[in-house]
Design a protein around this motif. Sequence first.
Motif, short mmCIF file in Angstrom:
data_model
loop_
_atom_site.label_atom_id
_atom_site.label_comp_id
_atom_site.label_asym_id
_atom_site.label_seq_id
_atom_site.Cartn_x
_atom_site.Cartn_y
_atom_site.Cartn_z
N ARG A 63 11.36 15.17 -36.04
CA ARG A 63 11.50 16.76 -37.18
C ARG A 63 10.82 16.72 -36.44
NH1 ARG A 63 9.98 17.87 -41.78
NH2 ARG A 63 11.78 19.65 -42.74
N ARG A 64 9.45 17.21 -36.64
CA ARG A 64 8.34 17.61 -35.60
C ARG A 64 8.23 18.15 -35.04
NH1 ARG A 64 4.70 14.36 -38.61
NH2 ARG A 64 4.06 13.26 -36.64
N ALA A 65 8.78 16.95 -33.68
CA ALA A 65 8.58 17.49 -32.34
C ALA A 65 9.75 17.99 -32.11
CB ALA A 65 9.17 16.07 -31.07
N ARG A 66 11.01 18.41 -32.53
CA ARG A 66 12.67 18.96 -32.97
C ARG A 66 12.26 20.46 -33.32
NH1 ARG A 66 16.00 20.80 -37.10
NH2 ARG A 66 15.89 18.71 -37.80
N LEU A 67 11.41 20.59 -34.38
CA LEU A 67 11.09 22.03 -34.86
C LEU A 67 10.07 23.00 -34.11
CD1 LEU A 67 10.48 20.84 -38.61
CD2 LEU A 67 12.07 21.98 -37.81
N ARG A 68 9.02 22.36 -33.37
CA ARG A 68 8.13 22.17 -32.74
C ARG A 68 8.48 23.25 -31.44
NH1 ARG A 68 4.14 22.28 -28.68
NH2 ARG A 68 4.43 20.57 -27.40
N ALA A 69 10.11 22.29 -30.79
CA ALA A 69 10.50 23.06 -29.59
C ALA A 69 11.24 24.03 -31.00
CB ALA A 69 11.19 22.00 -28.79
N GLU A 70 11.85 24.02 -31.07
CA GLU A 70 13.39 25.07 -32.26
C GLU A 70 12.22 27.05 -32.31
OE1 GLU A 70 16.07 22.62 -33.79
OE2 GLU A 70 15.35 23.63 -35.01
N TRP A 71 10.94 26.25 -33.03
CA TRP A 71 10.37 27.66 -33.52
C TRP A 71 8.65 27.89 -32.00
CZ3 TRP A 71 8.26 24.88 -38.47
CH2 TRP A 71 9.38 24.95 -39.56
N GLY A 72 8.78 27.08 -30.93
CA GLY A 72 8.21 27.63 -29.78
C GLY A 72 6.58 27.00 -30.04
N LEU A 73 6.35 26.02 -31.00
CA LEU A 73 5.30 26.48 -31.64
C LEU A 73 4.23 25.34 -30.35
CD1 LEU A 73 5.09 26.52 -35.15
CD2 LEU A 73 4.69 28.19 -33.42
N SER A 74 3.45 25.42 -30.34
CA SER A 74 1.70 25.13 -29.92
C SER A 74 1.67 23.44 -31.10
CB SER A 74 0.14 25.73 -29.60
OG SER A 74 -0.19 26.08 -30.28
N GLU A 75 0.99 22.54 -30.23
CA GLU A 75 0.71 21.33 -30.67
C GLU A 75 -0.24 21.78 -31.75
OE1 GLU A 75 1.59 18.00 -31.59
OE2 GLU A 75 2.04 18.01 -29.38
N THR A 76 -0.83 22.58 -31.60
CA THR A 76 -2.35 22.66 -32.61
C THR A 76 -1.94 23.96 -33.59
OG1 THR A 76 -3.65 23.23 -30.59
CG2 THR A 76 -4.80 24.21 -33.15
N ASP A 77 -0.68 23.93 -33.36
CA ASP A 77 -0.26 25.19 -34.28
C ASP A 77 0.39 24.49 -35.47
OD1 ASP A 77 -0.71 27.94 -33.78
OD2 ASP A 77 1.02 28.47 -32.37
N MET A 78 1.48 23.14 -34.64
CA MET A 78 2.02 22.31 -35.89
C MET A 78 1.16 21.40 -36.72
SD MET A 78 5.41 22.46 -35.26
CE MET A 78 6.35 21.44 -36.53
N THR A 79 0.44 21.28 -36.04
CA THR A 79 -0.70 20.43 -36.25
C THR A 79 -1.62 21.11 -37.79
OG1 THR A 79 -0.99 19.12 -34.64
CG2 THR A 79 -2.65 18.72 -36.59
N ALA A 80 -1.56 21.91 -37.64
CA ALA A 80 -2.41 23.22 -38.64
C ALA A 80 -1.30 23.30 -39.73
CB ALA A 80 -2.66 24.60 -37.91
#
Length: 500
Positions: free
Chosen positions: A326-343
Motif C-alpha cells: 500500500r505504501r509503495a502504491r500511495l507513494r507512486a500515486e502521490w509522487g513522493l520520494s522515499e524520504t517523504d513517505m518515511t516522514a
Amino acid sequence: MTVTDTLVPFAEAMERYEPVIGLETHVELGTRTKMFCGCITTFGAEPNSQVCPVCLGLPGSLPVVNRTAIEYTIRIGLALNCTIAEWCRFARKNYFYPDMPKNFQISQYDEPLCTDGYLDVDVDGRTIKVGIERVHLEEDTGKSLHVGGATGRIHGAEYSLVDYNRAGIPLVEIVTKPIAGTGADAPAAARLYVTELRDLLRSLRVSDVRMEEGSLRCDVNTSLAPRGAREWGTRTETKNVNSLRSVERAVQFEIERQAAVLDAGGRVKQETRHFHEDTGTTTAGRSKEEAQDYRYFPEPDLVPVAPPRDWVEQIRAALPEPPAARRARLRAEWGLSETDMTALSNAGALDLVADTVAAGASPADARKWWLGELARRANAAGTELTALAITPAQVARVTELVSAGTLNDKLARQVIDAVLAGEGGPDEVVATRRLAVVSDESALTKAVDDAIAANPDVAAKVRDGKLAAIGPLLGAVMKATRGQADAARVRELILQRLSG
Ligand SMILES: [Zn+2]
C-alpha cells in the motif's frame, strides 16, 4: 536500583561482536468479548465490572472458545505467510500469579494455530526477511495495582488491588525465529520489525495496537557472539518494552552491556531483564538458567480446534492490501520520494493523509497540513495526530476553502484552531466567526484609499518606485480587514492606486 553495568560503546562492540535478536510480541485482540466467556472487553471500565465465573476461575465454570478470536489469529497467521494448523489444541500452563485467578493460563504449547511464516522488513533500503516461528492464542491476565508506594511498584506498597477486567481477553503471541546478520542495524531492525508488524496488525483490523495502553507488548531477546564464532551467544530477554523507540534502545543497551561482560572474560547470564524508560537501561530480573516447568498439558475443558480449509481460504481471500504494498502504491500515486513517505509513516500520518486525499484534498495540501500545522498542534498538546479533534474530511474541507479563495492560510489556521476547540466543522466556523477572505473589491478599495490617505509619506516613497516601503500600507489594510483580505490582491490594488 542502581545500574553499575560497564558498557562498551556501540560502534566498538560491533567491531568485535555479532548480535542475534528475536522478538516476542503480545497483541490483545480487539474482539467484543473475552477469549473463553461472554464478558465485554472495553478498555478503562470500572474495575471488576467485566467479570463472570469463567474468567474469575470459579469452580464448575467451563470455557468456550471465541470464534472471532480464532478468525483474527488465522488472519494474522495468513498475513504473516504462516501455515495454519488443520488441527490444534489449547494447553494449560500452570503457574501462580496473583492476577491470574485460575492459577493456570490457557495457552498453546506444542500445537500452535499458525507456524513457520515470515515478514519482510525494510531496513535502510535493505529487505530483511524476518522468520516467524509461531503465532499462538492465549488469554491475558488481570492487572495488579500497588497502592501506597512511591513508584507504583509492589516494592514499598502498603497493599495491592487486583482488577480482573483484562483477565481472559484474547492475546496473540507472535514469536520470531532468531534474526542474525543484521550487524550494527540490529537495534533499528528490531524497531522496524515491530513497526511493520504494528502496521500490519492495524491494517488487519484485529487490534487497536496501542503500545501505551498495553494492547501491543514486546519482549526483546538479544545475544552476542564474537565475530566469526560458530555458535550464538547466550540470550537475555528484556520484558514488556512499551514503545518503538524503547525496542531499539533496549537492543542497543544489551549489546553494549553484554560486550562489556564478554570483554571482561565473563559469561552472559540467561535471564529476563527489565527495561527502564527513564534511563534507557536494563536490569536483571528472573534467572532462566533453570528451565521452569509449567507442567503443560492439553486443556481438558476444551475441544481441539480444527478450522475448516474453506473457511481459512475465505479469510485469506478477504485479506487487505499489505501495508508495504500500500505504501509503495500511495507513494507512486502521490509522487513522493522515499524520504517523504518515511516522514509520513514516522509521523503516524499516512492513514490520515490517505483519508484526507480520499475526501478530496490534493496529496500536497493534505501532507502540508498534517505534517505542518497539525503536527505542531499535536506536539504542543503532547498527543498523537490521530488523537486531534479534527477529521481528515474536515482538513480536506479547509484545503478546499483555501483553493476556492474563501480562506487564506492565516484564516485557515484560525479555522483549524476553532475546529480543534470544538466549535464545529470548518463551514460552521467560517459562518459563525465570519472568517471568509474579504473579496468585496469596493470594501478593499476603500481600505486601500484610507491607508494611503493616512500614510502620505509612505505613499510618496512607493509612488517614487521604492516598492520595499509598501509594508505599512499593506499592514494598515490587513488591520482594517481584520486579516481577512488576500494580501497579494491588496498589494496589487495599492500599486494600481499609486501608479496613476
Ligand atoms: Zn468472563
